[in-house]
Design a protein around this motif. Structure first.
Motif, PDB file in Angstrom:
ATOM      1  N   LEU A 171     -15.252  14.590  -1.062  1.00 41.18           N
ATOM      2  CA  LEU A 171     -14.720  14.238  -2.531  1.00 41.18           C
ATOM      3  C   LEU A 171     -14.010  12.635  -2.504  1.00 41.18           C
ATOM      4  N   GLY A 172     -14.330  12.186  -3.754  1.00 41.47           N
ATOM      5  CA  GLY A 172     -13.750  10.996  -4.097  1.00 41.47           C
ATOM      6  C   GLY A 172     -12.551  10.907  -4.905  1.00 41.47           C
ATOM      7  N   HIS A 173     -11.612   9.843  -4.824  1.00 43.03           N
ATOM      8  CA  HIS A 173     -10.563   9.690  -5.733  1.00 43.03           C
ATOM      9  C   HIS A 173      -9.306  10.571  -5.727  1.00 43.03           C
ATOM     10  N   VAL A 174      -9.388  11.450  -4.610  1.00 38.11           N
ATOM     11  CA  VAL A 174      -8.487  12.465  -4.590  1.00 38.11           C
ATOM     12  C   VAL A 174      -7.311  12.178  -3.300  1.00 38.11           C
ATOM     13  N   ALA A 175      -7.700  11.200  -2.386  1.00 40.18           N
ATOM     14  CA  ALA A 175      -6.981  11.200  -1.370  1.00 40.18           C
ATOM     15  C   ALA A 175      -6.961   9.683  -0.796  1.00 40.18           C
ATOM     16  N   PRO A 176      -6.151   9.346   0.006  1.00 41.97           N
ATOM     17  CA  PRO A 176      -6.104   7.949   0.589  1.00 41.97           C
ATOM     18  C   PRO A 176      -7.378   7.365   1.234  1.00 41.97           C
ATOM     19  N   VAL A 177      -8.163   8.498   1.799  1.00 39.41           N
ATOM     20  CA  VAL A 177      -9.469   8.145   2.261  1.00 39.41           C
ATOM     21  C   VAL A 177     -10.677   9.247   1.446  1.00 39.41           C
ATOM     22  N   PRO A 178     -11.730   8.891   1.748  1.00 40.74           N
ATOM     23  CA  PRO A 178     -12.786   9.663   1.139  1.00 40.74           C
ATOM     24  C   PRO A 178     -12.663  11.213   1.694  1.00 40.74           C
TER      25      PRO A 178
ATOM     26  N   GLY B 209       0.781  13.887   2.637  1.00 42.83           N
ATOM     27  CA  GLY B 209       1.841  14.352   3.203  1.00 42.83           C
ATOM     28  C   GLY B 209       2.546  12.951   3.917  1.00 42.83           C
ATOM     29  N   GLY B 210       1.817  12.109   4.249  1.00 44.86           N
ATOM     30  CA  GLY B 210       2.440  10.645   4.833  1.00 44.86           C
ATOM     31  C   GLY B 210       2.956   9.645   3.760  1.00 44.86           C
ATOM     32  N   ALA B 211       3.044   8.425   4.081  1.00 41.55           N
ATOM     33  CA  ALA B 211       3.605   7.578   3.182  1.00 41.55           C
ATOM     34  C   ALA B 211       2.484   7.171   2.162  1.00 41.55           C
ATOM     35  N   ALA B 212       1.376   7.160   2.628  1.00 44.84           N
ATOM     36  CA  ALA B 212       0.183   6.609   1.690  1.00 44.84           C
ATOM     37  C   ALA B 212       0.078   7.562   0.788  1.00 44.84           C
ATOM     38  N   LYS B 213       0.116   7.473  -0.780  1.00 43.23           N
ATOM     39  CA  LYS B 213      -0.194   8.262  -1.607  1.00 43.23           C
ATOM     40  C   LYS B 213      -1.208   7.921  -2.637  1.00 43.23           C
TER      41      LYS B 213
ATOM     42  N   LEU C  80       0.727  -1.236   0.001  1.00 42.62           N
ATOM     43  CA  LEU C  80       0.044  -0.189  -0.037  1.00 42.62           C
ATOM     44  C   LEU C  80       0.892   1.184  -0.026  1.00 42.62           C
ATOM     45  N   LEU C  81       1.787   1.316   0.679  1.00 44.13           N
ATOM     46  CA  LEU C  81       2.693   2.483   0.892  1.00 44.13           C
ATOM     47  C   LEU C  81       3.787   2.616  -0.313  1.00 44.13           C
ATOM     48  N   ALA C  82       4.156   1.680  -1.049  1.00 41.74           N
ATOM     49  CA  ALA C  82       4.860   1.404  -2.135  1.00 41.74           C
ATOM     50  C   ALA C  82       6.071   2.185  -1.981  1.00 41.74           C
TER      51      ALA C  82
ATOM     52  N   GLY D 231     -19.894  -9.353  18.675  1.00 44.37           N
ATOM     53  CA  GLY D 231     -21.235  -8.632  18.841  1.00 44.37           C
ATOM     54  C   GLY D 231     -21.067  -7.537  17.599  1.00 44.37           C
ATOM     55  N   GLU D 232     -22.247  -6.779  17.558  1.00 44.22           N
ATOM     56  CA  GLU D 232     -22.261  -5.766  16.362  1.00 44.22           C
ATOM     57  C   GLU D 232     -21.887  -4.365  16.956  1.00 44.22           C
ATOM     58  N   ARG D 233     -21.449  -3.676  16.013  1.00 40.32           N
ATOM     59  CA  ARG D 233     -21.103  -2.072  16.589  1.00 40.32           C
ATOM     60  C   ARG D 233     -21.520  -1.535  15.298  1.00 40.32           C
ATOM     61  N   SER D 234     -21.838   0.184  15.499  1.00 41.58           N
ATOM     62  CA  SER D 234     -21.944   0.949  14.283  1.00 41.58           C
ATOM     63  C   SER D 234     -20.923   1.659  14.036  1.00 41.58           C
ATOM     64  N   LEU D 235     -20.624   2.263  12.921  1.00 47.37           N
ATOM     65  CA  LEU D 235     -19.471   3.066  12.495  1.00 47.37           C
ATOM     66  C   LEU D 235     -19.998   3.997  11.538  1.00 47.37           C
ATOM     67  N   ALA D 236     -19.748   5.171  11.791  1.00 45.58           N
ATOM     68  CA  ALA D 236     -19.901   6.294  10.604  1.00 45.58           C
ATOM     69  C   ALA D 236     -18.952   5.960   9.273  1.00 45.58           C
ATOM     70  N   VAL D 237     -19.664   5.914   8.032  1.00 47.92           N
ATOM     71  CA  VAL D 237     -19.113   5.490   6.829  1.00 47.92           C
ATOM     72  C   VAL D 237     -17.330   6.094   6.831  1.00 47.92           C
ATOM     73  N   LYS D 238     -17.290   7.319   7.208  1.00 50.08           N
ATOM     74  CA  LYS D 238     -16.012   8.136   7.435  1.00 50.08           C
ATOM     75  C   LYS D 238     -15.044   7.281   8.335  1.00 50.08           C
ATOM     76  N   ASP D 239     -15.491   6.813   9.525  1.00 49.97           N
ATOM     77  CA  ASP D 239     -14.638   5.979  10.297  1.00 49.97           C
ATOM     78  C   ASP D 239     -14.232   4.727   9.890  1.00 49.97           C
ATOM     79  N   LEU D 240     -14.654   4.224   8.652  1.00 49.52           N
ATOM     80  CA  LEU D 240     -14.503   2.994   8.281  1.00 49.52           C
ATOM     81  C   LEU D 240     -12.919   3.020   7.594  1.00 49.52           C
ATOM     82  N   TYR D 241     -12.516   4.198   7.371  1.00 54.20           N
ATOM     83  CA  TYR D 241     -11.092   4.339   6.719  1.00 54.20           C
ATOM     84  C   TYR D 241     -10.238   5.024   7.461  1.00 54.20           C
ATOM     85  N   ARG D 242      -8.896   4.762   7.264  1.00 60.16           N
ATOM     86  CA  ARG D 242      -7.836   5.271   7.607  1.00 60.16           C
ATOM     87  C   ARG D 242      -6.795   5.221   6.831  1.00 60.16           C
ATOM     88  N   THR D 243      -5.840   6.130   6.998  1.00 63.83           N
ATOM     89  CA  THR D 243      -4.461   5.942   6.130  1.00 63.83           C
ATOM     90  C   THR D 243      -3.365   5.172   6.993  1.00 63.83           C
ATOM     91  N   PRO D 244      -3.184   4.019   6.676  1.00 65.96           N
ATOM     92  CA  PRO D 244      -2.101   3.302   7.350  1.00 65.96           C
ATOM     93  C   PRO D 244      -0.794   3.778   7.603  1.00 65.96           C
TER      94      PRO D 244
END
Ligand SMILES: Cc1cc2nc3c(=O)[nH]c(=O)nc-3n(C[C@H](O)[C@H](O)[C@H](O)COP(=O)(O)OP(=O)(O)OC[C@H]3O[C@@H](n4cnc5c(N)ncnc54)[C@H](O)[C@@H]3O)c2cc1C
Ligand code: FES
Ligand code: FES
Lengths: 205, 323
Positions: B256-263, B150-154, B126-128, B179-192
């Motif tokens: 915005l989509g397709h412009v950053a490692p996360v939405p 700015g970090g390693a993920a591009k 992922l970090l190439a 069990g089950e948890r709920s997560l905002a879609v935004k919080d499904l993503y992170r920059t490794p």
């Protein structure tokens, strides 16, 4: 393609495939032993697994490893070589078949996961020597050059025509959006697809 | 050919959860397979076991209170055929211009598809990174990130659905061993931070079961800019939700989509209190992209993101100029 010994490349490959199946340990297990083993571990494979596929109106039994794609099962195990392998990555449409009546990429479907679904390949469209309307339209409108993308486009067109008997240009662009033609015969392809639902004009070949 | 693996098609979620390993890479979840099988053929992932979710009962769309609950295994064409799915989401799904992908691909798989970065897809991770340096920066990065790079993920997050769902304030339900948890879609993503991490916050033995979209009165839209009509991802997309009362904007969100490692969620709150016009949309979009940090080859994506955001806002407000 045949060699001096009268063994075609295709039949040779098929022979190798059959050998691999016999060598697979799964075939050697009795039905009860298999059921007991599955209750403990619901996983099958990685060796060959007996599966049943409903293809072109008949149930076909074969043994494949879980990693075998539907496309490879069709081409290498069932001698249905109409569906083509080009990208093998869900990006070109040459391998298009109908699954439960909808266009799908057989290169990106596991054969084992296609059990219980209704699969139709390009081979099912013609009735003997009588071509299906969409196939006639491809001939009439010269919708191919090298022809390698053709089976995929024919099946994608068939899927579209089943939901929309007389698609307009926009519907054809949308319906064939999952297929690519390297030779760029898009003009003929669009005409063929648009005309296939309409009554034949006749005269021109 | 892919490496060999064992395969299971469990009949229930509980059974499926038991079959998943606690470390990434040993097992993978199979939905429509349109991304996963390609990753396996390229040896980017090499699971020893595949768990197919086809039979666990996660397909379908149903209203539940103030929300629309979409099963993770709902296909793209089922989304497109359903009248209550918000416009921003159907416009994102309509952008996948392949009937084959739409009949096979699922909403869960779209949210969790892996980046298309060609270094990642060729096995460089992922970090190439090579000898501590970024292969992306040194190489061809015309499609790479212009925000959050700015970090390693591009790489860029490849999902067009995630920005739409984030703009709509959606969440996902996640089931795990506990069990089950709920997560905002935004919080499904992170920059490794390291090459061994994935770009998601869920664990390898957790399953996204549903997407929960609040039914709102907002006007919402997605606008994508693509190089080609079909079979490719957008260069940039923008999804927005705008609430207008008496012609004035009272709330506005955008991603915005397709412009950053996360939405890439952006602040468009300066629109609140006034009438949404071509000028105000363009002004807020210019403000948003002023923060961009393009690399040497991808400056065009900044401009495209600006145009996508402007047009998504106008589309939502019913003021789109169709050329
Ligand atoms: C040529 C092409 C063009 C495309 N263009 C676009 C585009 O423009 N915009 C866009 O958004 N997408 C685009 N896509 C992506 C496409 O929409 C995805 O491939 C598809 O949605 C993935 O869904 P799937 O069900 O096939 O997932 P799979 O391939 O089965 O899975 C993808 C990943 O998600 C994981 N996963 C799937 N479901 C779950 C779950 N419920 N819980 C946990 N993990 C899960 C899998 O383990 C895997 O890692 C494109 C794809 C192709 C091939
Ligand atoms: S071979 Fe299946 S899509 Fe190209
Ligand atoms: S006719 Fe040659 S690829 Fe289509």
């Amino acid at each position: 393609m045949s060699d001096p010994n009268g063994l075609s490349r295709r039949h040779f490959l098929k022979g190798v495939g059959a050998g691999a199946i016999v060598a697979g340990s799964i075939e050697a297990l009795s039905a009860e032993a298999r059921a007991a083993a599955q209750a403990a571990n619901p996983c099958v494979g990685p060796g060959a697994v007996p599966i049943k596929l409903s293809i072109n109106g008949s149930v076909r039994e074969l043994a494949v490893e879980p990693r075998t794609t539907l496309l490879d099962a069709l081409r290498n195990h069932l001698d249905l070589t109409g569906s083509k392998k080009v990208c093998d990555r869900a990006t070109c449409g040459a391998c298009t078949v109908l699954i439960d009546g909808k266009a799908a990429y057989s290169c990106t479907t596991l054969a084992i996961a296609a059990q219980g679904r209704t699969i139709e390949t390009v081979e099912s469209l013609a009735n003997g020597a009588e071509l299906a309307p969409i196939q006639k339209a491809f001939v009439e409108h010269d919708a191919q050059q090298c022809g390698f993308c053709t089976p995929g486009f024919v099946v994608a067109s068939e899927a579209l025509l089943r939901t929309n008997a007389s698609p307009d240009r926009a519907a054809v662009l949308e319906g064939l959006g999952g297929n690519l033609c390297r030779c760029g015969t898009y003009v003929g392809l669009k005409k063929a697809c648009m005309s296939a639902g309409a009554p034949a004009k006749g005269g021109r070949r | 050919m892919m490496h060999a693996f064992e395969y299971a098609a469990p009949k229930s979620l509980d059974e499926a959860l038991k079959l998943l390993g606690s470390a990434w890479g040993d097992t993978e979840i199979l939905a429509g397979g349109t991304d996963l099988l390609s990753l396996m053929k390229d040896f980017v992932v090499q699971p020893k076991r595949l768990v197919n979710l086809a039979d666990v009962g996660l397909a379908g769309i149903a209203p539940e209170g103030d929300s629309l609950v979409i099963g993770a295994m709902t296909t793209l064409d089922a989304l497109l055929a359903h009248a209550s799915v918000p416009t921003a989401l159907t416009q994102a799904a309509a952008g996948v211009h392949s009937p084959q992908l739409r009949s096979m691909g699922t909403i869960g798989g779209d949210l969790l598809q892996r980046p298309r970065c060609w270094y990642f897809r060729r096995g460089h991770g992922l970090l190439a990174q090579k000898d501590g340096a970024s292969m992306v920066e040194a190489g061809d990065h015309r499609d790479h990130a212009v925000f959050g790079n700015g970090g390693a993920a591009k790489y860029v997050n490849p999902s067009s659905f995630a920005p739409a769902l984030i703009a709509l304030g959606a969440s996902v339900k996640v089931r795990g061993q506990n069990g089950e948890r709920s997560l905002a879609v935004k919080d499904l993503y992170r920059t490794p931070a390291s090459a061994t991490e994935r770009e998601f916050t869920i664990a390898s033995n957790e399953i996204v079961t549903h997407v929960v979209v609040p039914i709102s009165r907002s006007s919402n839209a997605t606008y994508e800019i693509r190089q080609r009509h079909g079979l490719d991802w957008p260069e940039a997309s923008a999804s927005v939700a705008v609430t207008v009362v008496d012609d004035k904007v009272t709330a506005a969100s955008a991603c915005l989509g397709h412009v950053a490692p996360v939405p890439w969620t952006v602040d468009v709150s300066s629109l609140v209190g006034s009438v949404l016009t071509a000028e105000s949309a363009a002004a807020v979009a210019a403000e948003v992209v002023a923060d961009a940090t393009p690399l040497t080859m991808n400056g065009h994506k900044v401009e495209l993101a600006k145009v996508a955001l402007t047009r998504a806002l106008l589309r939502a407000a019913g003021k789109e100029v169709v050329r």
